[in-house]
Write an enzyme that holds these catalytic residues in place. Structure first.
Site, PDB file in Angstrom:
ATOM      1  N   THR A  68       0.806  -1.120   0.017  1.00  0.00           N
ATOM      2  CA  THR A  68       0.038   0.016   0.050  1.00  0.00           C
ATOM      3  C   THR A  68       0.792   1.245  -0.076  1.00  0.00           C
ATOM      4  O   THR A  68       0.413   2.363   0.266  1.00  0.00           O
ATOM      5  CB  THR A  68      -0.880   0.046   1.117  1.00  0.00           C
ATOM      6  OG1 THR A  68      -0.377  -0.115   2.455  1.00  0.00           O
ATOM      7  CG2 THR A  68      -2.044  -1.018   1.149  1.00  0.00           C
ATOM      8  N   CYS A 104       4.693  -3.166 -10.752  1.00  0.00           N
ATOM      9  CA  CYS A 104       3.881  -4.144  -9.883  1.00  0.00           C
ATOM     10  C   CYS A 104       2.832  -4.558 -10.656  1.00  0.00           C
ATOM     11  O   CYS A 104       2.175  -4.028 -11.267  1.00  0.00           O
ATOM     12  CB  CYS A 104       3.210  -2.856  -8.966  1.00  0.00           C
ATOM     13  SG  CYS A 104       2.114  -3.534  -7.804  1.00  0.00           S
ATOM     14  N   MET A 314       2.999 -10.864  -4.974  1.00  0.00           N
ATOM     15  CA  MET A 314       3.233  -9.864  -5.785  1.00  0.00           C
ATOM     16  C   MET A 314       2.784 -10.492  -7.169  1.00  0.00           C
ATOM     17  O   MET A 314       3.158 -11.591  -7.608  1.00  0.00           O
ATOM     18  CB  MET A 314       4.733  -9.393  -5.817  1.00  0.00           C
ATOM     19  CG  MET A 314       5.110  -8.841  -4.258  1.00  0.00           C
ATOM     20  SD  MET A 314       5.428 -10.197  -3.203  1.00  0.00           S
ATOM     21  CE  MET A 314       7.132 -10.477  -3.914  1.00  0.00           C
TER      22      MET A 314
END
Length: 389
Positions: A68, A104, A314
């Site tokens: 986050t 990401c 991830m």
């Protein structure tokens, strides 16, 4: 005494996969922050609330975890036949730097929707109902990603019944394809080996698969470092000595992969490489209390991000897992039972995830052609983020 007012910057707060981040259009940033450099980094640090010695990010948009503490900048495409450029910044929580060294994968699921909502995708390519294919140029790693965004009544569909372990509520399914995910500037296996002997001071010599697909990742066997592969976050993150050992493994692996010249450089490259450990399937209870049976998965994987065990997985590391599993002889492949495979279902702390990958040998070198997974994304808030001048 006079004080400068806060500045307002158009921004959108989005969840993508099991991550959250603050999304910007490049043209909306203050002029000094429209180019890479100190001004941009300082702005994003302040937006997120870093560096924070309390590691809470109370005075910013960050959520005090690697999942986050993320920022995204979208811009007009610089590569033909793409809709948008996607730049990802992983913001350190307690240190004053933004890591631009990788992608990401989770937030990639939100990039397509943000690109459509922000006008980067031509209207004639957005169906009234169906799926919009968004061609994304991932500027950090210089790779193409294709996101398939569901459209209902001409708008991005965010709600649905697709469930993703690690995310509490269901949403619309977003299929993401990572094209040619191996590093285009080097070998998929940088050392030339599927398994290396990695010498780590204070730990010993570990068998390691070091792969650059999706994101540079170092895989070791769970049993070699005293684990089972069924561990949850608290088991690892509450143990400072364990975290220090993983960081030592990561640093020495990064040197062996050629990502850094010496281990001291690892402190300023926290986002990459990732370090993960694998084990053969076993029963365990996920962080939500869900029972995961050994027969539900092909392999168990736990991965660390920004120095802590990730609560799920991830997205880019999932690409690395899938790609490594597709290459016979890697530690991931062997833990999954060995042999040829085009997909893998792995167990992580929050549950399970199925990822597909295709790998082949070209002139004696392994390369990946594609990895694919399903995620979901949703706008949480949109408007302006305020930052002290």
């Amino acid at each position: 005494m006079t004080h400068a007012p806060q500045i307002k910057i158009p921004a959108t707060y989005m969840r993508g996969g099991t991550s959250k981040g603050v999304f910007f259009r490049l043209q909306d940033l203050p002029e000094a922050a429209r180019v890479p450099g100190e001004a941009r980094d300082k702005l994003l640090l302040r937006v997120i609330g870093s560096p924070d010695p309390y590691q809470k990010q109370i005075d910013g948009m960050g959520g005090a975890t690697s999942s986050t503490s993320k920022t995204v900048i979208l811009a007009e495409p610089t590569v033909p036949d793409h809709d948008v450029d996607y730049l990802f910044g992983q913001v350190s929580i307690d240190k004053p730097f933004v890591d631009w060294s990788g992608n990401c994968g989770n937030l990639t699921a939100a990039v397509g929707a943000f690109a459509i909502n922000s006008g980067f995708v031509a209207e004639d390519r957005i169906p009234e109902n169906g799926t919009c294919t968004v061609r994304i140029w991932q500027a950090n790693i210089k790779k193409t990603i294709v996101a398939h965004i569901p459209i209902t009544n001409g708008e991005v569909q965010e709600t649905g019944d697709f469930e993703l372990d690690g995310v509490t509520f269901p949403a619309a399914e977003v299929q993401v394809e990572f094209m040619d995910p191996a590093d285009g500037e080097g070998a998929m296996f940088p050392t030339g080996n599927l398994v290396d002997d990695l010498e780590v001071p204070g730990i010993g010599i570990l068998k390691a698969t070091m792969i650059n697909a999706g994101i540079p990742t170092i895989f070791v066997n769970a049993e070699d470092i005293g684990y089972t592969g069924t561990e949850l976050q608290d088991h690892i993150n509450s143990d400072p000595q364990a975290l220090a050992r993983f960081e030592t493994i990561r640093a020495h692996g990064a040197v062996k992969m050629g990502l850094i010249q010496n281990i001291e450089e690892a402190a300023n490259r926290q986002h990459t490489p990732k370090v993960a450990f694998v084990a053969k399937p076993s029963d365990y209870v996920s962080s939500s209390g869900k029972h995961i049976g050994a027969g539900d998965v092909d392999v168990l994987v736990r991965a660390l991000s920004m120095g802590k065990l990730h609560h799920a997985m991830m997205g880019t590391a999932a690409v690395a897992i899938a790609t490594a599993s597709a290459v016979p002889g890697t530690l991931v492949n062997l833990a999954a039972g060995g042999g040829d495979r085009t997909h893998v279902t792995f167990g992580h702390p929050s549950g399970t995830l199925r990822v597909g990958a295709e790998a082949k040998q070209v002139d004696g070198q392994w390369t990946a052609t594609k990895a694919i997974m399903s995620r979901s994304a949703r706008v949480l808030m949109e408007g302006w983020v305020r930052v002290p001048q």
